[in-house]
Write an enzyme that holds these catalytic residues in place. Structure first.
Site, short mmCIF file in Angstrom:
data_model
loop_
_atom_site.label_atom_id
_atom_site.label_comp_id
_atom_site.label_asym_id
_atom_site.label_seq_id
_atom_site.Cartn_x
_atom_site.Cartn_y
_atom_site.Cartn_z
N GLY A 110 23.83 29.66 17.28
CA GLY A 110 24.22 30.04 15.95
C GLY A 110 25.87 30.24 15.86
O GLY A 110 26.39 29.63 15.09
N CYS B 37 44.74 40.22 44.58
CA CYS B 37 45.47 41.42 44.97
C CYS B 37 45.73 41.44 46.49
O CYS B 37 46.44 42.24 46.96
CB CYS B 37 45.12 42.67 44.13
SG CYS B 37 45.77 42.47 42.43
N CYS C 168 40.76 43.22 44.49
CA CYS C 168 40.16 41.72 44.31
C CYS C 168 40.73 40.89 45.36
O CYS C 168 41.83 41.32 45.84
CB CYS C 168 40.53 41.44 42.45
SG CYS C 168 42.10 40.61 42.42
N GLY D 182 28.56 38.07 14.49
CA GLY D 182 29.59 37.76 13.59
C GLY D 182 30.59 38.89 13.54
O GLY D 182 31.33 38.96 12.15
N ASP E 265 30.52 40.59 25.97
CA ASP E 265 30.85 39.30 26.56
C ASP E 265 32.19 38.96 25.74
O ASP E 265 32.40 39.19 24.72
CB ASP E 265 29.87 38.26 26.41
CG ASP E 265 30.03 37.59 24.69
OD1 ASP E 265 29.74 38.41 24.02
OD2 ASP E 265 30.37 36.49 24.76
N ASP F 81 23.00 32.26 24.90
CA ASP F 81 23.19 32.30 23.39
C ASP F 81 22.43 31.25 22.88
O ASP F 81 22.35 30.40 23.46
CB ASP F 81 24.83 32.63 22.95
CG ASP F 81 24.90 32.76 21.59
OD1 ASP F 81 23.81 33.30 21.06
OD2 ASP F 81 26.08 32.97 21.12
N SER F 82 22.01 31.36 21.36
CA SER F 82 21.36 30.42 20.90
C SER F 82 21.89 29.20 20.50
O SER F 82 21.51 27.96 20.35
CB SER F 82 20.52 31.14 19.54
OG SER F 82 21.50 31.65 18.92
N HIS G 246 41.60 37.99 38.73
CA HIS G 246 41.96 39.37 38.88
C HIS G 246 41.28 40.02 37.50
O HIS G 246 40.89 41.14 37.59
CB HIS G 246 43.32 39.56 38.85
CG HIS G 246 44.04 40.85 38.42
ND1 HIS G 246 43.93 41.83 39.70
CD2 HIS G 246 44.51 41.44 37.45
CE1 HIS G 246 44.16 43.02 38.94
NE2 HIS G 246 44.68 42.71 37.38
N CYS H 28 43.86 47.53 42.90
CA CYS H 28 42.81 46.64 43.04
C CYS H 28 42.56 45.89 44.46
O CYS H 28 43.37 45.43 45.24
CB CYS H 28 43.36 45.55 42.17
SG CYS H 28 42.18 44.18 41.89
ZN LIG Z 1 43.43 42.25 41.39
#
Ligand SMILES: [Zn+2]
Length: 369
Positions: free
Chosen positions: A94, A311, A308, A217, A267, A91-92, A337, A306
Site C-alpha cells: 500500500g 564505538c 556497538c 498513513g 519501523d 508490508d503489503s 551505530h 555504547c
Molecule cells: Zn556505538
C-alpha cells in the site's frame, strides 16, 4: 497466549508485551530496521545480528517483483533467503502508492503497479497480496491498504477508508483460509488526519479481530500535533490489549512519546537516513554531527557508553576523517551505530516500564529532538 502483557507503566499507557511468532518471542516495545528488499541499505543480516536487531520489516510487493515470491519460497522462505533468524514483518505494498515510478492507479479491485524490471503492468489485489506474503513466509503479514498522500481532500480520505476496510475483510478471509504457516495478519487503520474517519476505520477493523493493529498513513509530512491527535483517536477505538504498530515513525523522542500513548512496535528509515547525513545519536552527548571540525582530533568513540562494534573500534576523529575523504563505508558504520542506539533505547524503555520510571526516560528523550 500469543501476546501477553507482562508489565504496565503506572503513569502512562506504556506497556510490555511478550510478542510471540513462529520465529520466536521478543518483548515490546521494539524497533524494526527497514530491510525493504531483504537487505538493509549498507548493512546485512550478519551486521544486524551484531547490533542486537531482533525484528525487521521487508516489503512483500517489491520482493514479489524481484526476485519473486516463488523464488523466495523455493529457497525456503525469507528467513533462510536472507539468513535472518529473528522476526520478519512484511508490508503489503500500500505504501508503494507513494512511489511515482511504480504506482499506476487504484480502484476497488486493487492497486495497479508497473514492474520496473520488466515494464509489465500488474494488479495487486488483497488476495494476491496475501498469497505473496504467505509464499515469502514472514512472521507477520500486513493487510493491503489504500494509503492517501498528505495533504488529501476529504473525498479521497473517505474513499481510502472504504477501500481499506473492504480490502481488510478480503485479506482476512483469504488469509484465514490459506494460512498454513502460522503467520500473523495485522490490520492497518487509515483515515489521514481526519478524526471521524480514523474512528470509523478503527472501529470497523476491530470487529475483524486481528491479532494486532497498525496505524498507517501518518508521519508522511503532516504537522506533528495532527499526527498525535490521529494516533490517540485511533488507539481509543482499537482493542487495548492487542499490540499496536505505528508505521514509519522514527525520531527517538517520538518513539518514546508514542510508547507513552500505548504504541508497541515501530519501523523507520530515520536512524539510517540521519546516519548517511553524518548525524549520530548518543546517550552521553545527545546528537552529534560528525562532519564538524571539532571532531577532527577527538579520540573518543561516538558514545563512551555504547558497546556497538563502531564505538568499540573507532574514534570520532577517524569517522570524521572518513567523512572528509568521502569514504562510502562511513555510511555503513554510522548506520550500525544509530541502529544499535535504537535497540538500546527500546531496551531502556522496557527497563523503565518495569521499574515504573518511564516518565523520566520520556523527559530525557527531549535531548534528541
Ligand atoms: Zn556505538
Amino acid at each position: 497466549m500469543q501476546f501477553e502483557i507482562i508489565a504496565q507503566d503506572k503513569k502512562t499507557k506504556a506497556r510490555i508485551f511478550k510478542f510471540k511468532t513462529k520465529s520466536g518471542t521478543i518483548k515490546t516495545p521494539f524497533f524494526m530496521p527497514v530491510a525493504t528488499k531483504a537487505t538493509g541499505k549498507f548493512y546485512d543480516s550478519n551486521d544486524m545480528k551484531k547490533i542486537k536487531v531482533k525484528a525487521i520489516i521487508a516489503n512483500a510487493l517489491l520482493l514479489s517483483l524481484e526476485p519473486s515470491a516463488a523464488v523466495i519460497k523455493s529457497l525456503g522462505g525469507i528467513h533462510r533467503f536472507m539468513n535472518f533468524k529473528g522476526i520478519i514483518f512484511t508490508d503489503s505494498g500500500g505504501f508503494q502508492m507513494y512511489s511515482e515510478h511504480l504506482f499506476l492507479g487504484v480502484n476497488e479491485n486493487g492497486i495497479r503497479f508497473r514492474n520496473p524490471f520488466t515494464g509489465q503492468r500488474i494488479l495487486c489485489t488483497p488476495e494476491k497480496d496475501m498469497q505473496i506474503q504467505l509464499d515469502i513466509g514472514s512472521d507477520v503479514a500486513m493487510c493491503l491498504d489504500d494509503m492517501p498522500l498528505y495533504p488529501a481532500k476529504k473525498e479521497r480520505l473517505i474513499q481510502s477508508v472504504k477501500r481499506t476496510i473492504a480490502w481488510a475483510i478480503r485479506c482476512k478471509r483469504y488469509h484465514d483460509k490459506h494460512n498454513n504457516i502460522n503467520q500473523l495478519l495485522f490490520g492497518i487503520v487509515q483515515g489521514g488526519t481526519d478524526n471521524s474517519l480514523r474512528k470509523i476505520c478503527a472501529k470497523k477493523l476491530s470487529t475483524l479481530k486481528f491479532p494486532g493493529y497498525a496505524i498507517g498513513g501518518l508521519a508522511i509530512g503532516e504537522p506533528e500535533n495532527l499526527m498525535w491527535q490521529a494516533t490517540k483517536v485511533t488507539l481509543k477505538h482499537i482493542p487495548e490489549k492487542t499490540p499496536k504498530y505505528l508505521m514509519g515513525l522514527g525520531k527517538p523522542y517520538q518513539l518514546l512519546k508514542a510508547i507513552s500513548l500505548g504504541i508497541d512496535i515501530f519501523d523507520s528509515r530515520y536512524p539510517t537516513k540521519t546516519a548517511r547525513h553524518n548525524q549520530v545519536f548518543t546517550f552521553s552527548d545527545s546528537t552529534l554531527k560528525l562532519q564538524r571540525k571539532i571532531y577532527k582530533d577527538d579520540k573518543n568513540p561516538i558514545d563512551k557508553t555504547c558497546n556497538c562494534p563502531v564505538c568499540q573500534n573507532y574514534s570520532r576523529a577517524y569517522l570524521h576523517h572518513l567523512i572528509k575523504i568521502k569514504e562510502p563505508n562511513v555510511k555503513r558504520l554510522l548506520s550500525l551505530h544509530n541502529l544499535y542506539f535504537y535497540q538500546c533505547l527500546m531496551e531502556k524503555a522496557q527497563e523503565s516500564i518495569e521499574e515504573n520510571k518511564f516518565h523520566k526516560l520520556l523527559e530525557e528523550s527531549k535531548q534528541w529532538n
